[in-house]
Scaffold this active site. Structure first.
Site, short mmCIF file in Angstrom:
data_model
loop_
_atom_site.label_atom_id
_atom_site.label_comp_id
_atom_site.label_asym_id
_atom_site.label_seq_id
_atom_site.Cartn_x
_atom_site.Cartn_y
_atom_site.Cartn_z
N HIS A 73 0.85 -1.20 0.00
CA HIS A 73 0.00 0.00 0.00
C HIS A 73 0.88 1.23 0.00
O HIS A 73 2.06 1.20 0.37
CB HIS A 73 -0.97 0.01 1.19
CG HIS A 73 -0.31 0.31 2.52
ND1 HIS A 73 0.05 1.58 2.92
CD2 HIS A 73 0.04 -0.51 3.54
CE1 HIS A 73 0.58 1.54 4.12
NE2 HIS A 73 0.59 0.28 4.52
N CYS A 74 0.32 2.33 -0.44
CA CYS A 74 0.97 3.64 -0.34
C CYS A 74 0.03 4.54 0.45
O CYS A 74 -0.23 4.28 1.63
CB CYS A 74 1.31 4.19 -1.72
SG CYS A 74 -0.02 4.12 -2.93
N SER A 75 -0.51 5.56 -0.16
CA SER A 75 -1.50 6.39 0.53
C SER A 75 -2.92 5.92 0.20
O SER A 75 -3.64 5.43 1.06
CB SER A 75 -1.32 7.87 0.14
OG SER A 75 -0.09 8.37 0.64
#
Length: 880
Positions: free
Chosen positions: A406-408
């Site tokens: 995941h990132c943001s």
């Protein structure tokens, strides 16, 4: 056609740079004359050779004329900058066009208005700026209106464009391109639902896009997790993007799942449902129904939570209510930060490359500035994505462990890492069909924002009007010239008002643009260059996909998510029908599928993330021109990853000195990246530890103390005092002085004299400040404290204009000044003058004076007050 002021312009000169035909060549400037056609969606320049031999056969003449005619198509959404330049020396009116294909054109017109450059500039502006996606070319494209040469980067694409690729109209059923990806079929191919793996299941919880509007309607979740648990877990993830399956390894059934960031926030929020979901994902291979009921022999279990962001970005999101996982709550996994920059950094990086190309084409020498290429850090960003993908590949294939990415929000960097990893893990995704399925699955269905990231709706900010273009013609006398000037002034006023009203929306729209999908194609090309025999498709296939990313000719890349695209499947055509209609043009001649089956690597590509080069064909330059310098290629340093992290004590966001493990290269302890990691968030398992922020405050306090000490030393130096201020006896910041220091001070100091004996015993532990007494004849007036409680009984006679005794807080008894007193008009002088206050002295007093003795005494008192030798308040600046 209502927005077109002119549809056809004759005798237009087109100047452009033609890409080199060899890898060691450079682009060459080309200049042609032809006809410019304007359509609602394209600029078409038709170049016709003037030399034709007469022929008796009209059909043969028509055939020769078609062969000699060359067309250049410029889609409006691909334009990044359209500038009206001032009139040239030769009397022509130029328009400069820059496109997202890294092509730069200059159109030269014979006139400015009445079908000239101004009308073309305004027509393109009105056609390019859209208010809705339904105004794009994809909703008007039919097979009979398909351009003959849609891709100016490829000569072979002209033949493929004319080939039949079934395009749908508003009444036609969906083509095969829209159904090339079927979630059930694809996950069944990966092994979902087989006898060896029953740990995963398909769920319809997002059938109406109620769980998450940016997720696909078909999701794969662990079998032991109910839909009710998924519904609760979605509230803990940004945009409701829960951890969902993207890939199952073909042998060990290790999984790649993806999600968005957790909503941790400053309160250290947690979700039992989300923790249970991640726990079940990390233990799917341990179930009795799984392929391996026990860990694989020789493999080390290292279930990873990959946070693609830098630690500073993850920490900043905590203040916005989001953040990253607290590993005290996710016992079965470890966490690693990859440090991939956000969309804004990537957009600026590409802008620097565009600037370098622009400057090169404006120079007579035409030499590409490699300093700007190095400054862009483009290769470093590509290497970072590749290095992060390599971590995922090794953990899946070698360690037989699971990875959650995941990132943001989980639709940019997450999609890049997931797709690049699957290209290397599964040989199926290196075929033409598999590559289409991969893009459909990881980018289109999981909600990559193609409309926003590509900037298809354009903006008025890309249309620039130079200052020298609009010149008032005041030579005409009378009402005509005045009327023209007033008209231009009115147009300028309304343009300013319109720009003010639309500036905020245009700016926010342009900030969403970023080359995310461009970087994925670039990463694929880097791997393809290292393993040319492992890919079924060639480089031209990637170039044509990139072209149609911005052409808006098809409906594949013009929506932000699956929910938006679902209602337009019958109104637009799929790009896969067009590309696969002439599949033979994209086949790789060196492709050998037997290598993946017979090689020892089992079809998994473990590439070198530092072996990256500029994709010179995409940038329409030469290989030697862009990649000939070893200095440019030396910037590919890989990713500065931090991990694995097992607890908050190891998390650099939690404590200042977190456990850091760099993959390539090692992070220096004193490097800026390490110092950024030290500014952390929480630390203990019960709550976020703010020791990192507290240390920062302490450091700031020490800096303020140092600055204050320097300021005090400066003041004492100006007063001429030469003392060792750093000693413990004189340090005003020393809090360890417990003895009574009042005995060391002067008895005449009003600060000490005003302390009563009853007060002194209680103040033994308090720091007293020693007055500064210079070692010269000048003394700082510490005894003339205007707030002193001393009673001054002297009777003072002063002029009414004097400010010496005008202190309203003074407790001294003052008599009424003499109204008949006259101030001395003569300035008094001394024998010597000193430019420094430390050397100021009063050696001689005036012996004679022409004024009364009472006034002379008052002047003496004034001088003594200034020199600190009396008990009167001294206010030389008149502040009181």
């Amino acid at each position: 056609m209502d927005t077109l002021r002119v549809a056809r312009v004759e005798n237009v000169i087109l100047e452009q740079f033609v890409p080199p035909s060899t890898t060691d060549g450079q682009p060459k400037r080309d200049r042609n004359t032809g006809t410019l056609h304007l359509t609602p969606h394209h600029l078409i320049f038709s170049q016709t050779s003037p030399s034709r031999k007469p022929t008796e056969d009209p059909n043969q003449h028509h055939h020769q004329q078609q062969q000699q005619q060359i067309e250049t198509w410029i889609p409006y959404p691909s334009i990044t900058l359209l500038t009206r330049l001032p009139q040239s020396i030769s009397g022509l009116y130029p328009l400069r066009i820059e496109t997202k294909y890294f092509d730069n054109y200059v159109l030269l017109f014979e006139k400015d208005r009445d079908g000239g450059s101004e009308d073309v500039w305004q027509s393109v502006k009105d056609c390019a700026v859209k208010n809705s996606v339904e105004q794009l070319h994809a909703f008007f494209y039919h097979s009979t209106t398909r351009p003959k040469q849609p891709n100016p980067q490829s000569d072979a694409s002209s033949s493929s464009a004319s080939a039949s690729a079934s395009a749908s109209t508003s009444s036609n059923p969906p083509s095969n391109g829209w159904s090339i990806y079927n979630p059930r079929n694809e996950f069944t191919r990966q092994g979902l639902g087989s006898d060896k793996n029953k740990s995963w299941r398909l769920t319809d919880i997002n059938r109406e896009y109620q769980l998450s509007q940016t997720y696909p309607n078909k999701l794969v979740a662990p079998t032991r997790i109910s839909d009710s648990t998924l519904s609760y877990a979605s509230k803990y993830r940004s945009k409701g993007r829960i951890p969902a399956l993207s890939y199952l390894h073909w042998a060990n059934k290790a999984s790649i799942t993806r999600s968005s960031q957790p909503m941790v926030g400053l309160k250290n929020s947690r979700s039992a449902q989300d923790e249970r979901l991640v726990e079940c994902i990390f233990s799917t291979h341990l179930y009795p129904e799984a392929a391996y009921s026990s860990p694989v022999y020789g493999a080390t279990t290292t279930n990873l939570i990959i946070d693609a962001r830098p630690t500073t970005n993850a920490m900043a999101n905590v203040a916005m209510g989001a953040g990253t996982e607290n590993m005290e709550n996710y016992k079965l996994g470890k966490k690693a930060y990859l440090g991939i920059d956000n969309i804004h950094v990537m957009r600026n990086s590409l802008k620097i490359i565009i600037e370098a190309i622009r400057e090169t084409e404006s120079k007579p020498s035409g030499i590409l500035d490699r300093t700007l290429l190095r400054k862009s850090n483009w290769l470093k960003h590509i290497s970072t994505i590749l290095d992060g993908s390599l971590i995922i590949i090794r953990n899946i294939h070698l360690n037989a462990s699971h990875v959650l990415i995941h990132c943001s929000d989980g639709w940019d960097r997450t999609a890049q890492l997931s797709a690049v990893s699957q290209v290397c893990l599964d040989p199926y995704y290196r075929t033409i069909e598999g590559f289409n399925v991969l893009i459909e699955k990881d980018f289109l269905s999981f909600g990559h924002k193609f409309l926003d990231r590509s900037g298809h709706l354009s903006s008025e900010k890309i249309f620039v009007l130079t200052e020298n273009n609009e010149q008032d013609s005041d030579e005409d006398e009378g009402g005509a010239g005045a009327g023209a000037g007033a008209s231009r002034a009115a147009q300028a006023f309304f343009a300013t008002v319109q720009k003010t009203l639309s500036s905020s929306s245009s700016t926010s729209h342009l900030k969403e643009v970023s080359p995310v999908f461009h970087q994925f194609l670039d990463c694929t090309r880097q791997i393809q260059r290292q393993y040319p025999e492992r890919f079924q498709f060639n480089e031209q296939y990637l170039l044509d996909i990139y072209y149609h990313l911005y052409s808006c000719q098809f409906g594949t890349f013009i929506f932000n998510n699956e929910r938006e695209r679902q209602s337009y499947l019958t109104k637009t055509a799929s790009v896969w029908d067009h590309l696969n209609g002439n599949k033979s043009n994209y086949l790789n001649e060196t492709y050998d599928p037997k290598i993946d089956k017979e090689n020892d690597d089992q079809g998994v590509l473990l590439f070198d993330p530092k072996n990256v080069k500029f994709w010179f064909r995409l940038f329409r330059r030469g290989d030697e021109e862009m990649n000939g310098s070893t200095i440019v290629l030396s910037q590919a340093q890989g990713v500065d990853s931090i991990g694995p992290i097992t607890s908050t004590e190891d998390d650099p966001i939690s404590i200042p000195n977190g456990l850091a493990r760099a993959v390539s290269p090692p992070i220096n302890v004193d490097s800026p990246a390490k110092r950024q990691v030290g500014l952390g968030l929480p630390a203990s398992g019960s709550g976020w530890n703010w020791s990192g922020a507290f240390n920062v405050v302490q450091s700031a306090g020490r800096q303020i103390k140092t600055i204050s000490q320097d300021a005090i030393n400066q003041l004492k130096a100006e007063a001429g005092e030469v003392e060792d201020f750093n000693s413990n006896n004189n340090d005003p910041w020393n809090n360890n002085l417990k003895e009574n220091k009042t005995s060391q001070l002067s008895a005449n100091d009003p600060l000490i004299s005003t302390i009563t004996p009853q007060q002194q015993p209680n103040d033994l532990g308090r720091k007293e400040y020693k007055p500064y007494i210079p070692k010269t004849n000048f003394r700082i007036p510490s005894e003339t404290n205007p707030w002193s409680s001393s009673n001054f009984n002297e009777t003072i006679t002063k002029p009414t204009t004097s400010r010496i005794n005008s202190n309203p807080w003074s407790t001294a008894d003052r008599s009424v000044p003499d109204p008949n007193a006259i101030p001395d008009p003569k300035p008094r002088s001394t024998d010597t003058f000193s430019p420094s206050l430390s050397n100021l002295s009063l050696k001689d007093k005036p012996k004679t004076s022409s004024v009364p003795s009472a006034l002379a005494n008052d002047d003496d008192e004034l001088i003594r007050a200034a020199m600190g030798e009396d008990k009167k308040a001294w206010d030389p600046l008149g502040a009181l």
